[in-house]
Motif scaffolding. Structure first.
Motif, PDB file in Angstrom:
ATOM      1  N   LEU A 100       0.821  -1.206   0.000  1.00  0.00           N
ATOM      2  CA  LEU A 100       0.000   0.000   0.000  1.00  0.00           C
ATOM      3  C   LEU A 100       0.859   1.262   0.000  1.00  0.00           C
ATOM      4  O   LEU A 100       1.779   1.410   0.811  1.00  0.00           O
ATOM      5  N   GLN A 101       0.570   2.166  -0.924  1.00  0.00           N
ATOM      6  CA  GLN A 101       1.280   3.431  -1.045  1.00  0.00           C
ATOM      7  C   GLN A 101       0.261   4.558  -1.198  1.00  0.00           C
ATOM      8  O   GLN A 101      -0.900   4.329  -1.515  1.00  0.00           O
ATOM      9  N   LYS A 102       0.747   5.776  -1.001  1.00  0.00           N
ATOM     10  CA  LYS A 102      -0.110   6.953  -1.123  1.00  0.00           C
ATOM     11  C   LYS A 102       0.340   7.794  -2.303  1.00  0.00           C
ATOM     12  O   LYS A 102       1.532   8.026  -2.496  1.00  0.00           O
ATOM     13  N   ASN A 103      -0.631   8.239  -3.097  1.00  0.00           N
ATOM     14  CA  ASN A 103      -0.300   9.152  -4.191  1.00  0.00           C
ATOM     15  C   ASN A 103      -0.195  10.572  -3.645  1.00  0.00           C
ATOM     16  O   ASN A 103      -1.189  11.150  -3.217  1.00  0.00           O
ATOM     17  N   LYS A 104       1.005  11.133  -3.704  1.00  0.00           N
ATOM     18  CA  LYS A 104       1.234  12.484  -3.193  1.00  0.00           C
ATOM     19  C   LYS A 104       1.411  13.503  -4.317  1.00  0.00           C
ATOM     20  O   LYS A 104       1.890  14.602  -4.079  1.00  0.00           O
ATOM     21  N   HIS A 105       1.044  13.129  -5.523  1.00  0.00           N
ATOM     22  CA  HIS A 105       1.212  14.020  -6.674  1.00  0.00           C
ATOM     23  C   HIS A 105      -0.144  14.490  -7.209  1.00  0.00           C
ATOM     24  O   HIS A 105      -1.148  13.793  -7.082  1.00  0.00           O
TER      25      HIS A 105
ATOM     26  N   LEU B 144       3.728   1.623 -17.712  1.00  0.00           N
ATOM     27  CA  LEU B 144       4.341   2.950 -17.771  1.00  0.00           C
ATOM     28  C   LEU B 144       3.684   3.824 -16.707  1.00  0.00           C
ATOM     29  O   LEU B 144       2.473   3.706 -16.470  1.00  0.00           O
ATOM     30  N   HIS B 145       4.467   4.701 -16.092  1.00  0.00           N
ATOM     31  CA  HIS B 145       3.963   5.569 -15.029  1.00  0.00           C
ATOM     32  C   HIS B 145       4.286   7.026 -15.314  1.00  0.00           C
ATOM     33  O   HIS B 145       5.347   7.333 -15.887  1.00  0.00           O
ATOM     34  N   ALA B 146       3.387   7.902 -14.900  1.00  0.00           N
ATOM     35  CA  ALA B 146       3.637   9.351 -14.963  1.00  0.00           C
ATOM     36  C   ALA B 146       3.181   9.983 -13.659  1.00  0.00           C
ATOM     37  O   ALA B 146       2.066   9.728 -13.190  1.00  0.00           O
ATOM     38  N   ASP B 147       4.050  10.791 -13.059  1.00  0.00           N
ATOM     39  CA  ASP B 147       3.719  11.588 -11.875  1.00  0.00           C
ATOM     40  C   ASP B 147       4.047  13.034 -12.184  1.00  0.00           C
ATOM     41  O   ASP B 147       5.076  13.319 -12.805  1.00  0.00           O
ATOM     42  N   SER B 148       3.199  13.959 -11.756  1.00  0.00           N
ATOM     43  CA  SER B 148       3.514  15.376 -11.952  1.00  0.00           C
ATOM     44  C   SER B 148       2.767  16.231 -10.938  1.00  0.00           C
ATOM     45  O   SER B 148       1.776  15.808 -10.347  1.00  0.00           O
ATOM     46  N   ASP B 149       3.270  17.450 -10.772  1.00  0.00           N
ATOM     47  CA  ASP B 149       2.672  18.418  -9.860  1.00  0.00           C
ATOM     48  C   ASP B 149       2.503  19.738 -10.610  1.00  0.00           C
ATOM     49  O   ASP B 149       2.472  19.745 -11.835  1.00  0.00           O
ATOM     50  N   THR B 150       2.416  20.825  -9.884  1.00  0.00           N
ATOM     51  CA  THR B 150       2.439  22.158 -10.484  1.00  0.00           C
ATOM     52  C   THR B 150       3.587  22.945  -9.858  1.00  0.00           C
ATOM     53  O   THR B 150       4.202  22.497  -8.888  1.00  0.00           O
ATOM     54  N   TYR B 151       3.857  24.117 -10.404  1.00  0.00           N
ATOM     55  CA  TYR B 151       4.935  24.951  -9.854  1.00  0.00           C
ATOM     56  C   TYR B 151       4.690  25.284  -8.384  1.00  0.00           C
ATOM     57  O   TYR B 151       5.625  25.468  -7.609  1.00  0.00           O
ATOM     58  N   PHE B 152       3.414  25.338  -7.999  1.00  0.00           N
ATOM     59  CA  PHE B 152       3.081  25.749  -6.640  1.00  0.00           C
ATOM     60  C   PHE B 152       3.009  24.585  -5.662  1.00  0.00           C
ATOM     61  O   PHE B 152       2.942  24.800  -4.451  1.00  0.00           O
ATOM     62  N   THR B 153       3.000  23.333  -6.168  1.00  0.00           N
ATOM     63  CA  THR B 153       2.884  22.181  -5.261  1.00  0.00           C
ATOM     64  C   THR B 153       4.077  21.235  -5.341  1.00  0.00           C
ATOM     65  O   THR B 153       4.183  20.327  -4.517  1.00  0.00           O
ATOM     66  N   SER B 154       4.956  21.426  -6.302  1.00  0.00           N
ATOM     67  CA  SER B 154       6.014  20.427  -6.552  1.00  0.00           C
ATOM     68  C   SER B 154       6.929  20.215  -5.357  1.00  0.00           C
ATOM     69  O   SER B 154       7.217  19.071  -4.971  1.00  0.00           O
TER      70      SER B 154
ATOM     71  N   TYR C 126       6.404  21.029  -2.171  1.00  0.00           N
ATOM     72  CA  TYR C 126       5.623  20.493  -1.043  1.00  0.00           C
ATOM     73  C   TYR C 126       5.337  19.013  -1.227  1.00  0.00           C
ATOM     74  O   TYR C 126       5.530  18.204  -0.300  1.00  0.00           O
ATOM     75  N   ASN C 127       4.883  18.613  -2.417  1.00  0.00           N
ATOM     76  CA  ASN C 127       4.543  17.219  -2.674  1.00  0.00           C
ATOM     77  C   ASN C 127       5.771  16.310  -2.605  1.00  0.00           C
ATOM     78  O   ASN C 127       5.656  15.127  -2.235  1.00  0.00           O
ATOM     79  N   GLU C 128       6.902  16.834  -2.952  1.00  0.00           N
ATOM     80  CA  GLU C 128       8.138  16.029  -2.985  1.00  0.00           C
ATOM     81  C   GLU C 128       8.554  15.592  -1.578  1.00  0.00           C
ATOM     82  O   GLU C 128       9.102  14.501  -1.392  1.00  0.00           O
ATOM     83  N   TYR C 129       8.274  16.414  -0.581  1.00  0.00           N
ATOM     84  CA  TYR C 129       8.810  16.145   0.760  1.00  0.00           C
ATOM     85  C   TYR C 129       7.754  15.871   1.823  1.00  0.00           C
ATOM     86  O   TYR C 129       8.098  15.550   2.960  1.00  0.00           O
ATOM     87  N   ARG C 130       6.487  15.964   1.479  1.00  0.00           N
ATOM     88  CA  ARG C 130       5.456  15.755   2.504  1.00  0.00           C
ATOM     89  C   ARG C 130       5.228  14.283   2.767  1.00  0.00           C
ATOM     90  O   ARG C 130       5.648  13.412   2.008  1.00  0.00           O
ATOM     91  N   ASN C 131       4.490  14.005   3.853  1.00  0.00           N
ATOM     92  CA  ASN C 131       4.128  12.630   4.197  1.00  0.00           C
ATOM     93  C   ASN C 131       2.887  12.209   3.463  1.00  0.00           C
ATOM     94  O   ASN C 131       2.072  13.041   3.074  1.00  0.00           O
TER      95      ASN C 131
END
Length: 230
Positions: free
Chosen positions: A142-147, A213-223, A225-230
């Motif tokens: 089990l994993q969480k999508n943080k993107h 194949l996998h794709a993950d992405s964020d926005t300039y305003f969340t990248s 935060y999403n990279e380091y949050r729990n």
């Protein structure tokens, strides 16, 4: 006057950052899996709160056994271990999960990028692409999508993916039977794309050979935060 404009601009950016971070945690408590066959039904530059299963169609498959044969000594990092391509000859059950280096070696970046462009948001940032190769019986816990955006496309084979609405996150540490009751079970088959909303949980299982194949992405305003949050 210039000082005032600079200060106002900084305040404006701070407000946008805070609103974006708050927005990334929003989810639809009543969401259900939506199945679609036409990419035209996907609204561009708009966050999607429901999991989507899109029948995208097939792309040209890769001759992975031949690739292994030609690159037997190549190896790829898998968590804290190293997986050799030779391991796919020596072991019945083996996998490489979400590896960007292998994706580049197989020259499939453009394929997942095309799929990601269907879903990508305005001011998209931190775009990352990967490939997974599964052989035999394997499980991803089990994993969480943080993107902001998370996509899984099945090149060939099939895998079972269970997704969980974050409203049930308090059950994660309880008995497995209680958790399974609330999963949405998905059989991801060849040519299909699964979109998993931000904050949702997921786990995977394969019982046969499968390539994803996998794709993950964020926005300039969340990248960041999403990279380091729990």
């Amino acid at each position: 006057m210039i000082d005032i404009l600079i200060k106002l601009s900084i305040i404006f950016l701070i407000i946008i950052f805070i609103k974006s971070i708050i927005y990334v945690h929003k989810f639809n408590e009543n969401a259900n899996l939506i199945e679609i066959n036409n990419i035209e039904k996907i609204t561009k530059n708009k966050k999607i709160f429901d999991p989507l299963l899109l029948n995208y169609g097939n792309i040209e498959d890769i001759d992975f056994p031949n690739f292994v044969k030609k690159n037997m000594n190549s190896h790829y990092k898998q968590y804290d271990t190293i997986i050799r391509l030779l391991d796919f000859y020596l072991n019945k059950d083996v996998y490489i999960y979400k590896n960007s280096e292998l994706l580049e070696d197989l020259k499939l970046n453009h394929k997942i990028e095309e799929i990601h462009n269907i879903f990508k948001l305005y001011l998209s940032s931190n775009e990352k692409y990967y490939i997974s190769i599964f052989q035999g019986n394997n499980k991803i816990n089990l994993q969480k999508n943080k993107h902001d955006i998370m996509l899984i496309y099945c090149i060939n084979g099939k895998c079972n993916i269970n997704i969980l609405n974050p409203k049930h996150k308090d059950l994660i540490n309880y008995k497995k039977e209680n958790l399974d009751k609330w999963h949405i079970d998905i059989e991801l088959k060849e040519g299909m794309v699964l979109y998993i909303p931000c904050e949702w949980y997921y786990k995977m299982e394969t019982k046969e050979d499968c390539k994803l194949l996998h794709a993950d992405s964020d926005t300039y305003f969340t990248s960041i935060y999403n990279e380091y949050r729990n």
